[in-house]
Write an enzyme that holds these catalytic residues in place. Structure first.
Site, PDB file in Angstrom:
ATOM      1  CE  LYS A  86      -4.054  -1.731   2.499  1.00 54.08           C
ATOM      2  NZ  LYS A  86      -5.007  -1.501   1.402  1.00 54.08           N
TER       3      LYS A  86
ATOM      4  NE  ARG B   3     -10.782  -9.905  -1.928  1.00 54.89           N
ATOM      5  CZ  ARG B   3     -11.003  -9.029  -2.905  1.00 54.89           C
ATOM      6  NH1 ARG B   3     -11.280  -9.447  -4.133  1.00 54.89           N
ATOM      7  NH2 ARG B   3     -10.951  -7.741  -2.675  1.00 54.89           N
TER       8      ARG B   3
HETATM    9  N1  BES Z   1      -8.110  -3.455   4.113  1.00 54.83           N
HETATM   10  C1  BES Z   1      -8.300  -3.125   2.771  1.00 54.83           C
HETATM   11  C2  BES Z   1      -9.595  -2.362   2.508  1.00 54.83           C
HETATM   12  C3  BES Z   1      -9.766  -1.048   3.220  1.00 54.83           C
HETATM   13  C4  BES Z   1      -9.483   0.129   2.574  1.00 54.83           C
HETATM   14  C5  BES Z   1     -10.257  -1.013   4.495  1.00 54.83           C
HETATM   15  C6  BES Z   1      -9.679   1.333   3.216  1.00 54.83           C
HETATM   16  C7  BES Z   1     -10.447   0.204   5.144  1.00 54.83           C
HETATM   17  C8  BES Z   1     -10.160   1.374   4.497  1.00 54.83           C
HETATM   18  C9  BES Z   1      -8.305  -4.377   1.894  1.00 54.83           C
HETATM   19  O1  BES Z   1      -7.564  -5.430   2.387  1.00 54.83           O
HETATM   20  C10 BES Z   1      -7.762  -3.990   0.562  1.00 54.83           C
HETATM   21  O2  BES Z   1      -6.650  -3.550   0.535  1.00 54.83           O
HETATM   22  N2  BES Z   1      -8.535  -4.152  -0.483  1.00 54.83           N
HETATM   23  C11 BES Z   1      -8.109  -3.796  -1.795  1.00 54.83           C
HETATM   24  C12 BES Z   1      -8.568  -4.878  -2.730  1.00 54.83           C
HETATM   25  C13 BES Z   1      -7.986  -4.759  -4.126  1.00 54.83           C
HETATM   26  C14 BES Z   1      -6.516  -5.074  -4.095  1.00 54.83           C
HETATM   27  C15 BES Z   1      -8.720  -5.705  -5.025  1.00 54.83           C
HETATM   28  C16 BES Z   1      -8.754  -2.467  -2.150  1.00 54.83           C
HETATM   29  O3  BES Z   1      -9.905  -2.253  -1.783  1.00 54.83           O
HETATM   30  O4  BES Z   1      -8.084  -1.631  -2.742  1.00 54.83           O
HETATM   31 ZN    ZN Z   2      -5.490  -5.346   1.861  1.00 58.11          ZN
END
Ligand code: BES
Ligand code: ZN
Ligand code: ZN
Length: 500
Positions: A274, A348
């Site tokens: 990230k 997931r």
């Molecule tokens: N933990 C994140 C989602 C999230 C984002 C929670 C902002 C709280 C605030 C999750 O694990 C994630 O990173 N999801 C990705 C999925 C993508 C790589 C398909 C996302 O939403 O960008």
């Molecule tokens: Zn994530």
């Protein structure tokens, strides 16, 4: 803050402030019973003030009067609009607003709040809940405490309902508030303090409430075949855990309601790392699991005659030489294989094993999972609504209904049956499925479709709470930070399915 319910205020009670309500009646005002008495005893002090100040009387407008002619010198007046239209959550907001005002006024010692029978939806107990929730603050890491800490006790006076009935009703609200506050504590903790093992230890303490709690470490998880959950946690120096909470006080043999939560104690994204902006927020990526714990606490403290089980998957998603990598193919507990396209879509993958374990072990009548699963859900719904995805209309309608009642609203988004339309997004070219879809299209639905492959036809709803778990601004009933969003919703849902 001690809150008591009383049927009358004793003459020798040492209140330092009284709180009365003002009702809006078309373009004019009505005074609540107690405000009316106060007005009469003070030669119309209140009605004159209303007139002079051109008081508008919008919901939650308030003003205070300090005068020697008032029995305890200080009084706060709060407008509730039309009292016959009040809802549960408006009464809570009223409580929250009163708390803020009293704090602002620097009130000390005893406060008396007067409620009469014009006000709808259990004003006394819901105002009490609002006061309690607004008092919460996560301040344990300040070495110097806020000097203006709450220094008052509250008597809520309602003449026409017995004190015992009010106390009993409030016990349920207090149990729910305890669940919310426990969830907020977990969500607020930094990840150097709250990691899978320390989290599991905190949950284990809840056995004192009568819950049966089982903690599974990596060795047991390996034996169970939880290859998906373990793959996400394998890059962390901290051991992954799965915690199961059982409350089986319903009819023997009745299938339980199951709650499942994502507990990623910190989500760096892994090798699909990230950006640094906002990264610290990822300590709250265990919000779904915290809501499950909070809900199980409320159920236990309310001593509900139901069967319920809570399952949480606790991991850290880190970068290290041992971490899982994009392109890896892993085996889940269900036997289905998963290609990891993106290590940041880890929630997931953890839930895949938790959901499978829950439906295999407990054969639940329903399964509701909560997860801060996708950033896309906040792009779609912001911080006002959580997204729900379901294979069952009745279950999702019950949750929509519960959400309206407690003002934790949910909005249903698409989830197709296996093999149809969006479900195809998760088909992989090398394994049974991959963990992301088509370059970000319908990203929240894709995540739900992935989860659905692990629920095996159990009536199921996934609640994506990524947009509502944390709110810097706070609200009428909460200071800024963790919201505990979902504990109220699930408590109400349990009430709906138990009482119709
Ligand atoms: N933990 C994140 C989602 C999230 C984002 C929670 C902002 C709280 C605030 C999750 O694990 C994630 O990173 N999801 C990705 C999925 C993508 C790589 C398909 C996302 O939403 O960008
Ligand atoms: Zn994530
Ligand atoms: Zn995550």
């Amino acid at each position: 803050m001690k809150i008591s319910f009383v049927n009358s205020i004793e003459a020798d009670s040492k209140s330092t402030c009284e709180v009365h309500f003002i009702y809006k009646n078309k373009d004019d005002f009505d005074l609540s019973e107690s405000a009316n008495i106060l007005d009469k005893n003070t030669d119309g002090l209140l009605s004159k003030t209303l007139e002079l100040n051109k008081f508008k009387g919008k919901f939650l407008d308030s003003f205070s009067i300090t005068s020697n002619s008032l029995p305890c010198h200080n009084a706060l007046f709060v407008s509730v609009g039309d009292p016959s239209k009040l809802t549960e959550s408006q009464n809570e907001k009223l409580g929250g607003a009163i708390f803020s005002k009293l704090k602002e006024l620097g009130v000390q010692n005893k406060v008396s709040i007067f409620v009469d029978n014009m006000m709808r939806e259990h004003p006394a107990v819901n105002i009490a809940l609002g006061l309690k929730l607004k008092e919460y603050n996560f301040d344990k890491y300040f070495t110097k405490k806020d000097k203006e800490e709450t220094a008052f006790e509250v008597d809520i006076c309602r003449k026409d309902v017995s004190k015992e009935v009010l106390e009993n009703d409030f016990a349920h609200k207090q149990a729910m508030a305890d669940g919310i506050e426990f969830a907020k504590d977990l969500i607020s903790e930094p990840s150097n303090v709250l990691y899978p093992v320390s989290y599991a230890e905190r949950v284990k303490q809840l056995e004192s409430l009568g819950l049966t709690i089982k903690v599974y470490g990596e060795k047991e998880l390996e034996e169970m075949g939880a290859g998906a959950l373990l793959a996400v946690g394998q890059g962390s120096a901290r051991e992954s855990q799965m915690v199961v909470m059982e409350w089986m006080k319903g009819k023997k043999g009745d299938a339980p309601s199951a709650f499942v939560g994502k507990g990623v104690c910190f989500d760096t994204g892994g090798y699909s790392i990230k950006p640094s902006r906002g990264l610290k927020d990822m300590k709250y990526d265990m919000g779904g699991s915290a809501v499950v714990v909070g809900t199980m606490i409320s159920i236990a403290k309310r001593n509900l005659p139901i069967n319920a089980v809570g399952v949480i998957g606790l991991v850290e998603n880190m970068v290290s030489s041992n971490a899982y990598k994009p392109g890896d193919v892993i085996n889940s507990m269900s036997g289905q294989t998963i290609e990891i396209d993106n290590t940041d879509a880890e929630g997931r993958v953890v839930l895949a094993d938790c959901l499978w374990y829950t439906q295999e072990t407990y054969k639940p009548k329903t399964m509701i999972n909560l997860a801060t699963l996708t950033g896309a859900i906040s792009i779609a719904l912001g911080d006002q609504l959580a997204g729900i995805f379901s294979n069952n209309d009745d279950l999702s309608n019950q949750l929509i209904d519960a959400g309206h009642k407690v003002d934790e609203k949910v909005w249903r988004l698409p989830c197709d049956p296996i093999g149809e339309r969006y479900d195809k997004y998760v088909d992989s070219t090398i394994a049974d499925m991959h963990n992301v879809g088509k370059g970000g299209e319908a990203s929240s639905t894709t995540a739900a479709q992935f989860l659905q492959r692990f629920v095996n036809d159990v009536p199921w709803t996934h609640i994506d709470i990524a947009g509502v778990t944390w709110n810097d601004k706070g609200s009428m009933t909460a200071s800024g930070g963790a919201t505990g969003w979902g504990v109220k919703l699930l408590n109400k849902w349990v009430d709906i399915i138990s009482n119709g």
